[in-house]
Design an enzyme around this catalytic site. Structure first.
Site, PDB file in Angstrom:
ATOM      1  N   LYS A   1       0.830  -1.206   0.000  1.00 15.26           N
ATOM      2  CA  LYS A   1       0.000   0.000   0.000  1.00 15.26           C
ATOM      3  C   LYS A   1       0.862   1.251   0.000  1.00 15.26           C
ATOM      4  CE  LYS A   1      -3.835  -2.318   2.326  1.00 15.26           C
ATOM      5  NZ  LYS A   1      -4.488  -2.621   3.614  1.00 15.26           N
TER       6      LYS A   1
ATOM      7  N   GLN B   1      -4.754  -1.162   9.754  1.00 17.09           N
ATOM      8  CA  GLN B   1      -4.568  -2.492   9.191  1.00 17.09           C
ATOM      9  C   GLN B   1      -5.110  -3.558  10.144  1.00 17.09           C
ATOM     10  OE1 GLN B   1      -3.270  -3.254   6.057  1.00 17.09           O
ATOM     11  NE2 GLN B   1      -3.983  -5.313   6.545  1.00 17.09           N
TER      12      GLN B   1
ATOM     13  N   ASP C   1     -11.264   2.902   3.695  1.00 23.76           N
ATOM     14  CA  ASP C   1     -11.500   1.458   3.616  1.00 23.76           C
ATOM     15  C   ASP C   1     -12.975   1.158   3.396  1.00 23.76           C
ATOM     16  OD1 ASP C   1      -9.463  -0.402   3.593  1.00 23.76           O
ATOM     17  OD2 ASP C   1      -9.130  -0.361   5.743  1.00 23.76           O
TER      18      ASP C   1
END
Length: 289
Positions: free
Chosen positions: A53, A97, A120
């Site tokens: 990422k 995460q 997200d």
């Protein structure tokens, strides 16, 4: 091989070039899109995802900020870090995460992120908006699959889409996005009896079950479009999906490979969500370097 290969790598690269151009325009106006990733603990898979990422964020010209926290971090300390990022005008996307250590409530952490920075697409406000068809940040994997279907001119309206898997991250939002595009949607899951009787009806079959090569030729209708979300390793340690690619490629009309299918699109849509957040902040005068 009869099936057309749907390359998430190729399609994702095209979209990333489009993102890069829009990032450049923002930079010319004095706004650098920023993505902050919070990594808790030492989970090796998480470290790999975060590195990918970070590399992708920098490649399109965005600012990447990685915040590493020990596995012993308290829930309160993590929430305070999120709160600081919520108020940081140089940060437009916040990603924590997952998974998190057991002593931290993941749902509480997700709800703590500003919905306008929830790139997200996990915050209940964004999920709710998505369900009723309002503009929101979409969960990146389903969003990426929608883009794969769009960019390959796959017909969705009127088609029967069967989704194997009902997770909050992939299965559930995937069905809603397809419903909004006028597909008829069937959900299958671990308690579904006679799975093949449902999957054999699918014009579009999306598999996100986490079982190595579980879906074989007996599950797929001739000419179906097959999207494999799985990311597993076979007995030889080779990356593979939930679909037995070698069996299904001669039956499907189109299929995603693993790797190189859905995976690259997930990160691409994370970048797209971050870009959109930065553009909205810039328009409202809340974006600064």
């Amino acid at each position: 091989m009869n099936a057309k290969l749907i390359s998430g790598t190729a399609i994702g690269n095209v979209i990333r070039e489009e993102i890069k151009e829009r990032v450049l325009k923002l930079k010319e106006g004095g706004c650098i899109p920023g993505l902050a990733v919070i990594l808790v603990g030492d989970d090796q898979a998480s470290h790999t995802y975060v590195r990918n990422k970070e590399k992708s964020t920098v490649a399109v010209g965005m600012k990447s900020e990685l915040i590493r926290l020990p596995a012993s971090v308290t829930e309160e300390e993590l929430l305070e870090q999120i709160n600081m990022l919520n108020h940081d005008q140089t940060i437009h996307g916040i990603l924590v995460q997952l998974p998190l250590p057991n002593h931290i409530d993941e749902n509480l952490v997700i709800r703590a992120i500003d919905p306008d920075k929830d790139v997200d697409g996990f915050h209940p406000i964004n999920v709710g908006k998505m369900i009723i068809g309002q503009r929101s940040y979409l969960s990146c994997t389903p969003y990426g699959i929608i883009k794969l279907l769009e960019r390959t001119n796959t017909k969705v309206s009127g088609q029967h889409a069967v989704i194997v898997g009902r997770s909050n991250i992939v299965g559930k939002p995937m069905g809603q996005l397809l419903l909004q595009r006028d597909a008829t949607v069937t959900y299958c899951h671990s308690k579904t009896k006679d799975l093949a009787s449902f999957t054999k009806q699918a014009d579009i079959l999306i598999v996100a079950m986490g079982k190595t090569k579980f879906i074989g030729a007996e599950h797929v209708k001739d000419g179906a479009v097959v999207i494999d979300v799985g990311m597993n390793r076979d007995e030889n340690g080779k990356l593979c999906g939930d679909v037995d690619f070698d069996e299904v490629k001669d039956i499907a009309s189109a299929i995603t490979p693993v790797p190189g299918g859905v995976g690259p699109m997930t990160i691409t849509m994370l970048l797209k969500n971050t870009l959109h957040s930065a553009e909205m902040a810039f328009k409202s005068g809340k974006c600064c370097e």
